[in-house]
Design a protein around this motif. Structure first.
Motif, mmCIF file in Angstrom:
data_model
loop_
_atom_site.group_PDB
_atom_site.id
_atom_site.type_symbol
_atom_site.label_atom_id
_atom_site.label_comp_id
_atom_site.label_asym_id
_atom_site.label_seq_id
_atom_site.Cartn_x
_atom_site.Cartn_y
_atom_site.Cartn_z
ATOM 1 N N ALA A 1 -22.334 -20.054 4.612
ATOM 2 C CA ALA A 1 -23.057 -20.867 5.593
ATOM 3 C C ALA A 1 -22.175 -21.184 6.804
ATOM 4 C CB ALA A 1 -23.554 -22.165 4.950
ATOM 5 N N LEU A 2 -20.904 -21.481 6.545
ATOM 6 C CA LEU A 2 -19.973 -21.719 7.647
ATOM 7 C C LEU A 2 -19.876 -20.506 8.562
ATOM 8 C CD1 LEU A 2 -16.947 -23.616 6.014
ATOM 9 C CD2 LEU A 2 -18.415 -24.453 7.839
ATOM 10 N N GLY A 3 -19.775 -19.335 7.935
ATOM 11 C CA GLY A 3 -19.679 -18.106 8.717
ATOM 12 C C GLY A 3 -20.930 -17.854 9.554
ATOM 13 N N VAL A 4 -22.118 -18.136 8.971
ATOM 14 C CA VAL A 4 -23.372 -17.935 9.704
ATOM 15 C C VAL A 4 -23.454 -18.881 10.899
ATOM 16 C CG1 VAL A 4 -25.875 -18.138 9.566
ATOM 17 C CG2 VAL A 4 -24.611 -17.052 7.703
ATOM 18 N N TRP A 5 -23.131 -20.163 10.671
ATOM 19 C CA TRP A 5 -23.151 -21.124 11.776
ATOM 20 C C TRP A 5 -22.165 -20.724 12.872
ATOM 21 C CZ3 TRP A 5 -25.948 -24.998 13.690
ATOM 22 C CH2 TRP A 5 -26.955 -25.545 12.888
ATOM 23 N N GLY A 6 -20.989 -20.271 12.454
ATOM 24 C CA GLY A 6 -19.998 -19.835 13.435
ATOM 25 C C GLY A 6 -20.496 -18.650 14.244
ATOM 26 N N PHE B 1 -21.246 -18.584 18.236
ATOM 27 C CA PHE B 1 -20.577 -17.606 19.089
ATOM 28 C C PHE B 1 -21.609 -16.808 19.890
ATOM 29 C CE2 PHE B 1 -18.662 -13.449 19.921
ATOM 30 C CZ PHE B 1 -17.471 -13.836 20.529
ATOM 31 N N GLY B 2 -22.706 -16.435 19.220
ATOM 32 C CA GLY B 2 -23.756 -15.698 19.918
ATOM 33 C C GLY B 2 -24.406 -16.523 21.014
ATOM 34 N N ILE B 3 -24.626 -17.823 20.754
ATOM 35 C CA ILE B 3 -25.220 -18.702 21.760
ATOM 36 C C ILE B 3 -24.296 -18.837 22.967
ATOM 37 C CG2 ILE B 3 -25.873 -21.081 22.250
ATOM 38 C CD1 ILE B 3 -27.993 -19.628 20.703
ATOM 39 N N ILE C 1 -23.031 -17.362 28.686
ATOM 40 C CA ILE C 1 -22.172 -16.744 29.695
ATOM 41 C C ILE C 1 -22.941 -15.692 30.482
ATOM 42 C CG2 ILE C 1 -20.122 -15.273 30.026
ATOM 43 C CD1 ILE C 1 -18.870 -16.715 27.629
ATOM 44 N N LYS C 2 -23.811 -14.958 29.805
ATOM 45 C CA LYS C 2 -24.506 -13.830 30.418
ATOM 46 C C LYS C 2 -25.774 -14.229 31.159
ATOM 47 C CE LYS C 2 -21.738 -10.520 29.075
ATOM 48 N NZ LYS C 2 -21.005 -9.698 30.074
#
Length: 286
Positions: A65-70, A74-76, A81-82
């Motif tokens: 779950a930590l990895g998914v939230w991270g 990161f994607g957001i 930025i784009k």
């Protein structure tokens, strides 16, 4: 494995995972938070605490779950930025609170800010009267930035028509009584130069709490003993005084000589030196 040891290992693993995720997400996660970053910070912290204390067999799912939230965070951030539209949707836009010295009450209500809170925020920007504020905006981070009216802006050398020399980042060359070799090398200096400068002011490196060198290679030191007064660097002032003395000497030579050709030569040298002095004066005067 004893429960206390298992919880210890899980906690250490959660700390490492939390550190790596925060490192991946960048410094924005520890600065002013947007809406989504605020939610992400709370959730990731809660998941890390749950993972370290959960005694069930599938505790490792907390790390997933930590990895998914991270990954989502990161994607957001990458999307923000784009895309300007994505930034406006996720972080919202800045809200104008004061315009031309007038408080926009509707915008205050929209952001749920009281009059006391507004006054507190503009006082933090050295504005103690609303009438002194030309423009104030609440940023998506929640911070309020203020533009003072022209007559209340602080004076700068540019306003006075004074040319000043460029200023670069000072290098900290002594910290806690120890010489920092890397900053010294960055500005092309070495320990021998530093020791000579310390000898000039009569202190040893062990007595220096903090030492910095500016872009003109002047050494400023702060000693452990605050009662000891250290003379301010005078390298620039001394150099300027020497150039002025050269100018005066050339003028004197020109007045003293009877040779017309030599007199013209001295006068030309004086003019060239005066031109040089005009160029270097902003660099050599504080």
């Amino acid at each position: 494995m004893p429960d206390w040891l298992e919880i210890t290992l899980r906690t250490l693993l959660s700390v490492v995972a939390l550190f790596l995720i925060t490192k991946l997400l960048g410094k924005r996660q520890i600065s002013q938070l947007s809406f989504f970053e605020y939610i992400t910070g709370i959730t990731i912290g809660s998941l890390a605490a749950y993972t370290s204390l959960d005694m069930e067999d599938k505790w490792y799912l907390g790390l997933v779950a930590l990895g998914v939230w991270g990954a989502v965070s990161f994607g957001i951030e990458f999307l923000q930025i784009k895309s300007k539209k994505a930034r406006n949707f996720i972080d919202s836009r800045g809200t104008v609170l004061i315009k031309e010295g007038k408080v926009l009450e509707d915008n205050l209500k929209k952001e749920r800010i009281s009059t006391d809170e507004l006054l507190e925020k503009i006082r933090g920007k050295n504005a103690f009267k609303v009438a002194d504020v030309e423009f104030a905006v609440m940023e998506p981070s929640g911070d309020v930035n203020v533009l003072l009216t022209r007559e209340n802006l602080p004076l700068t050398p540019k306003h006075l028509g004074i040319k000043v020399g460029p200023e670069q980042e000072p290098q900290t060359v002594i910290m806690d009584g120890k010489i920092m070799d890397e900053p010294l090398a960055t500005i092309g200096l070495n320990r021998n130069w530093l020791n000579c400068e310390l000898d000039k002011i009569g202190v040893t490196v062990e007595n220096v709490f903090l030492g910095q060198v500016d872009s003109y290679q002047q050494l400023y030191v702060d000693l452990y003993d605050d009662q000891i007064k250290v003379p301010a660097p005078k390298v620039k002032a001394t150099l300027y005084a020497s150039l002025k003395k050269c100018e005066a000497d050339l003028e004197l030579f020109g007045l003293a000589t009877q040779d017309e050709e030599a007199k013209k030569m001295y006068e030309q040298c004086v003019k060239e030196l005066q031109s040089i002095l005009a160029d270097v004066k902003p660099l050599l005067h504080h």
